[in-house]
Design an enzyme around this catalytic site. Structure first.
Site, PDB file in Angstrom:
ATOM      1  N   GLY A   1      33.579  36.793 -35.150  1.00 55.16           N
ATOM      2  CA  GLY A   1      32.641  36.642 -36.264  1.00 55.16           C
ATOM      3  C   GLY A   1      31.203  36.731 -35.785  1.00 55.16           C
ATOM      4  N   SER A   2      30.380  37.450 -36.583  1.00 57.86           N
ATOM      5  CA  SER A   2      28.958  37.567 -36.198  1.00 57.86           C
ATOM      6  C   SER A   2      28.076  36.838 -37.207  1.00 57.86           C
ATOM      7  CB  SER A   2      28.558  39.035 -36.104  1.00 57.86           C
ATOM      8  OG  SER A   2      28.815  39.696 -37.338  1.00 57.86           O
TER       9      SER A   2
ATOM     10  N   GLU B   1      20.243  29.639 -57.956  1.00 50.80           N
ATOM     11  CA  GLU B   1      19.269  30.632 -57.481  1.00 50.80           C
ATOM     12  C   GLU B   1      19.376  31.938 -58.264  1.00 50.80           C
ATOM     13  OE1 GLU B   1      18.545  28.938 -52.976  1.00 50.80           O
ATOM     14  OE2 GLU B   1      20.201  30.291 -53.286  1.00 50.80           O
TER      15      GLU B   1
ATOM     16  N   ASP C   1      32.381  27.473 -41.451  1.00 49.49           N
ATOM     17  CA  ASP C   1      33.051  27.335 -42.753  1.00 49.49           C
ATOM     18  C   ASP C   1      34.564  27.295 -42.654  1.00 49.49           C
ATOM     19  OD1 ASP C   1      30.620  27.383 -43.946  1.00 49.49           O
ATOM     20  OD2 ASP C   1      30.889  29.271 -45.037  1.00 49.49           O
TER      21      ASP C   1
ATOM     22  N   GLN D   1      23.767  25.320 -40.954  1.00 57.26           N
ATOM     23  CA  GLN D   1      23.500  24.439 -39.811  1.00 57.26           C
ATOM     24  C   GLN D   1      24.788  23.940 -39.157  1.00 57.26           C
ATOM     25  OE1 GLN D   1      21.131  23.389 -37.882  1.00 57.26           O
ATOM     26  NE2 GLN D   1      19.551  24.616 -38.852  1.00 57.26           N
TER      27      GLN D   1
HETATM   28  C1  LIG Z   1      25.384  33.401 -51.328  1.00 61.25           C
HETATM   29  C2  LIG Z   1      25.379  32.299 -50.291  1.00 61.25           C
HETATM   30  C3  LIG Z   1      24.265  31.471 -50.181  1.00 61.25           C
HETATM   31  C4  LIG Z   1      24.242  30.469 -49.219  1.00 61.25           C
HETATM   32  N1  LIG Z   1      23.122  29.691 -49.118  1.00 61.25           N
HETATM   33  C5  LIG Z   1      23.055  28.776 -48.145  1.00 61.25           C
HETATM   34  C6  LIG Z   1      21.855  28.025 -47.956  1.00 61.25           C
HETATM   35  O1  LIG Z   1      20.887  28.164 -48.710  1.00 61.25           O
HETATM   36  N2  LIG Z   1      21.820  27.136 -46.917  1.00 61.25           N
HETATM   37  C7  LIG Z   1      22.873  26.975 -46.068  1.00 61.25           C
HETATM   38  O2  LIG Z   1      22.787  26.190 -45.115  1.00 61.25           O
HETATM   39  N3  LIG Z   1      24.025  27.647 -46.242  1.00 61.25           N
HETATM   40  C8  LIG Z   1      24.136  28.558 -47.244  1.00 61.25           C
HETATM   41  N4  LIG Z   1      25.293  29.263 -47.409  1.00 61.25           N
HETATM   42  C9  LIG Z   1      26.445  28.953 -46.555  1.00 61.25           C
HETATM   43  C10 LIG Z   1      26.295  29.541 -45.170  1.00 61.25           C
HETATM   44  O3  LIG Z   1      25.880  30.885 -45.239  1.00 61.25           O
HETATM   45  C11 LIG Z   1      27.613  29.405 -44.444  1.00 61.25           C
HETATM   46  O4  LIG Z   1      27.927  28.029 -44.344  1.00 61.25           O
HETATM   47  C12 LIG Z   1      27.556  30.007 -43.062  1.00 61.25           C
HETATM   48  O5  LIG Z   1      27.311  31.388 -43.151  1.00 61.25           O
HETATM   49  C13 LIG Z   1      28.854  29.759 -42.309  1.00 61.25           C
HETATM   50  O6  LIG Z   1      28.812  30.380 -41.076  1.00 61.25           O
HETATM   51  P1  LIG Z   1      30.141  30.927 -40.393  1.00 61.25           P
HETATM   52  O7  LIG Z   1      29.744  31.468 -39.074  1.00 61.25           O
HETATM   53  O8  LIG Z   1      31.195  29.912 -40.475  1.00 61.25           O
HETATM   54  O9  LIG Z   1      30.602  32.104 -41.359  1.00 61.25           O
HETATM   55  P2  LIG Z   1      29.843  33.412 -41.801  1.00 61.25           P
HETATM   56  O10 LIG Z   1      28.382  33.292 -41.598  1.00 61.25           O
HETATM   57  O11 LIG Z   1      30.342  33.732 -43.159  1.00 61.25           O
HETATM   58  O12 LIG Z   1      30.363  34.503 -40.784  1.00 61.25           O
HETATM   59  C14 LIG Z   1      31.689  34.926 -40.742  1.00 61.25           C
HETATM   60  C15 LIG Z   1      31.753  36.138 -39.835  1.00 61.25           C
HETATM   61  O13 LIG Z   1      33.090  36.391 -39.514  1.00 61.25           O
HETATM   62  C16 LIG Z   1      33.369  37.762 -39.680  1.00 61.25           C
HETATM   63  N5  LIG Z   1      34.784  37.816 -39.967  1.00 61.25           N
HETATM   64  C17 LIG Z   1      35.447  37.262 -40.986  1.00 61.25           C
HETATM   65  N6  LIG Z   1      36.766  37.473 -40.868  1.00 61.25           N
HETATM   66  C18 LIG Z   1      36.944  38.171 -39.722  1.00 61.25           C
HETATM   67  C19 LIG Z   1      38.054  38.689 -39.057  1.00 61.25           C
HETATM   68  N7  LIG Z   1      39.280  38.529 -39.531  1.00 61.25           N
HETATM   69  N8  LIG Z   1      37.861  39.385 -37.919  1.00 61.25           N
HETATM   70  C20 LIG Z   1      36.616  39.567 -37.430  1.00 61.25           C
HETATM   71  N9  LIG Z   1      35.516  39.081 -38.019  1.00 61.25           N
HETATM   72  C21 LIG Z   1      35.672  38.394 -39.148  1.00 61.25           C
HETATM   73  C22 LIG Z   1      32.437  38.208 -40.807  1.00 61.25           C
HETATM   74  O14 LIG Z   1      32.235  39.596 -40.762  1.00 61.25           O
HETATM   75  C23 LIG Z   1      31.204  37.412 -40.442  1.00 61.25           C
HETATM   76  O15 LIG Z   1      30.469  38.082 -39.461  1.00 61.25           O
HETATM   77  C24 LIG Z   1      25.346  30.275 -48.365  1.00 61.25           C
HETATM   78  C25 LIG Z   1      26.467  31.101 -48.484  1.00 61.25           C
HETATM   79  C26 LIG Z   1      26.495  32.110 -49.440  1.00 61.25           C
HETATM   80  C27 LIG Z   1      27.688  32.999 -49.565  1.00 61.25           C
END
Ligand SMILES: Cc1cc2nc3c(=O)[nH]c(=O)nc-3n(C[C@H](O)[C@H](O)[C@H](O)COP(=O)(O)OP(=O)(O)OC[C@H]3O[C@@H](n4cnc5c(N)ncnc54)[C@H](O)[C@@H]3O)c2cc1C
Length: 426
Positions: free
Chosen positions: A2-3, A166, A303, A314
């Protein structure tokens, strides 16, 4: 893996480790999800919120970036199965695995709603929503039948969390301010923006006083906030809602789903492979050190990890950094590994230009001060110097002036959902 926030911050924090790092992601970019709504509403371009991962990591010779979807984990053989864009499967070995595959939107078993009410989770979604929103204004201008025009000028947002709030604020700004005077036939002041939620307040994760402030501001902007209201059906021309007083139909061509998230299907696969338990949303329940029970070599952060922590950037950033530091400590033969401790820096949501709410523990800010805080913090965390500059310029155009520089959409963006569904790429 994941990036996003978890994967990128883990990769960055592995700097200096005596390790070969492979970053596998389904996308070539790091998506700054908190600003996606600005792509959907024509303020920012997709490039500004999604810098290429290779560019971000260009000086990191220790990192091999690979584009592909991880579909399975061979726990005994310590390999992940990666599906490359050309359809081939490849096994990639690991000693330590940091899983940060995020979440996906949930329609709570009503997946058929997605065709009529897209959600906002990735660039495809944002561009599709942008097309639908601006197309609705165009159609309203062309439509002669008053009822049909009203349907084009009614926007329904389902879910009053930060994304719903928003988007509602932005559509209200578009209709009542930014696009004013640009249409000769439709009167955009007649636009109805309806924000619906089943619970009794907007922004339920924020302090009640900030929820109240946000609701007042939305109402002032012309948003019709309907709480304690459940959406029970969605079709091409409207939604059916239920309240304590009974059911009602709202006629609207544009609907946006911002109501729930669930873990991706990979989570189920990892749970099956490791025997880990999952929570109600399908997220993997991890140990206090973010590892999968019985598998200290597999971390799940952000997440996709089931915990009582909120699904915010965060948590993912700090979790990614923590996992990387743990790997580094282990490589250095250290055993003093403390449990992951989340440092809560607070919550923010914008409502419109010059108005946001910021919940920083005991400190609560609303209005202009909240907005200034929001602006500074988002600029700080946005990745890439060029992106910060162009974002700031676009904000000046949209917030000080009335311009929306990113209104262009293509026929493909509007219609690609069906094609992607057919290809099984959604
Ligand atoms: C519209 C929106 C608004 C938001 N606003 C806020 C905000 O204002 N403040 C805040 O703190 N948080 C906000 N969030 C939540 C926040 O963006 C997430 O909590 C955060 O991005 C989680 O990070 P993560 O690394 O777990 O997942 P993500 O950032 O979602 O990254 C997941 C990564 O995994 C990759 N991936 C997924 N499945 C696979 C797979 N099978 N193989 C390879 N790669 C894969 C994807 O391509 C992606 O790069 C918001 C989310 C959304 C959708």
């Amino acid at each position: 893996m994941g990036s996003g926030f978890g994967g990128l911050f883990a990769a960055k924090a592995l700097r200096g480790a005596k390790a070969d790092v492979t970053l596998i992601s389904g996308t070539t970019y790091h998506l700054f999800e908190p600003l996606l709504y600005q792509v959907a509403s024509g303020i920012l371009s997709e490039g500004e919120v999604a810098p290429p991962i290779r560019e971000i990591l260009k000086n990191r010779r220790d990192i091999d970036v690979r584009l592909g979807w991880v579909t399975d984990v061979d726990v005994a053989g310590k390999m992940v199965v990666v599906n490359y864009p050309d359809g081939r499967d490849r096994s990639v070995p690991y000693d330590s695995l940091i899983v940060a595959a995020g979440a996906q939107n949930s329609y709570f078993g009503n997946e058929q709603f997605a065709v009529h009410a897209p959600s906002l989770k990735n660039i495809d979604d944002a561009l599709e929503l942008r097309s639908r929103i601006f197309h609705a204004f165009e159609m309203a201008d062309l439509e002669e039948d008053p009822e049909a025009r009203r349907r084009w000028l009614t926007f329904v947002l389902i879910g009053a969390g930060p994304t719903g709030v928003e988007m509602a604020g932005q559509i209200a700004e578009l209709a009542h301010r930014a696009l004013r005077g640009q249409y000769r036939n439709a009167d955009l002041r007649e636009a109805q923006i309806i924000l619906i939620d089943a619970v009794d307040r907007v922004l339920p994760a924020f302090a009640p006083s900030l929820s109240e402030k946000a609701k007042k501001k939305l109402t002032k902007l012309g948003v019709d906030v309907r709480l304690n209201t459940r959406v029970v059906d969605v079709d091409a021309t409207g939604v059916e809602v239920k309240t304590a007083d009974g059911g009602q139909r709202i006629e609207a061509n544009t609907k946006i789903w911002a109501a729930g998230v669930a873990a991706p299907s990979l989570s189920t696969r990892i749970a099956e492979a490791t025997g880990a338990e999952t929570d109600r949303a399908g997220r993997i329940l991890v140990e206090p050190d973010l590892t999968v029970p019985g598998h200290p070599e597999i971390f799940v952060v952000g997440d996709m990890a089931g915990s009582d922590l909120p699904g915010v950037a965060q948590v993912a950033m700090q979790g990614g950094r923590y996992a990387a530091k743990t790997v580094k400590k282990r490589l250095a033969g250290k055993t003093d590994i403390k449990p992951f401790k989340y440092f809560d820096k607070g919550n923010m949501a914008t409502i419109s230009r010059f108005s946001a709410v910021a919940d920083l523990g005991k400190l609560h800010f609303g209005g202009f001060l909240g907005w200034l805080l929001w602006l500074v913090i988002h600029l700080f965390y946005l990745i890439g110097f060029k992106n910060k500059i162009t974002t700031l310029l676009h904000w000046m155009v949209s917030f000080l002036g009335r311009g929306r520089s990113e209104r262009i959409t293509t026929v493909q963006q509007m219609n690609a959902r069906n094609a992607l569904n057919t290809l099984g790429k959604r």
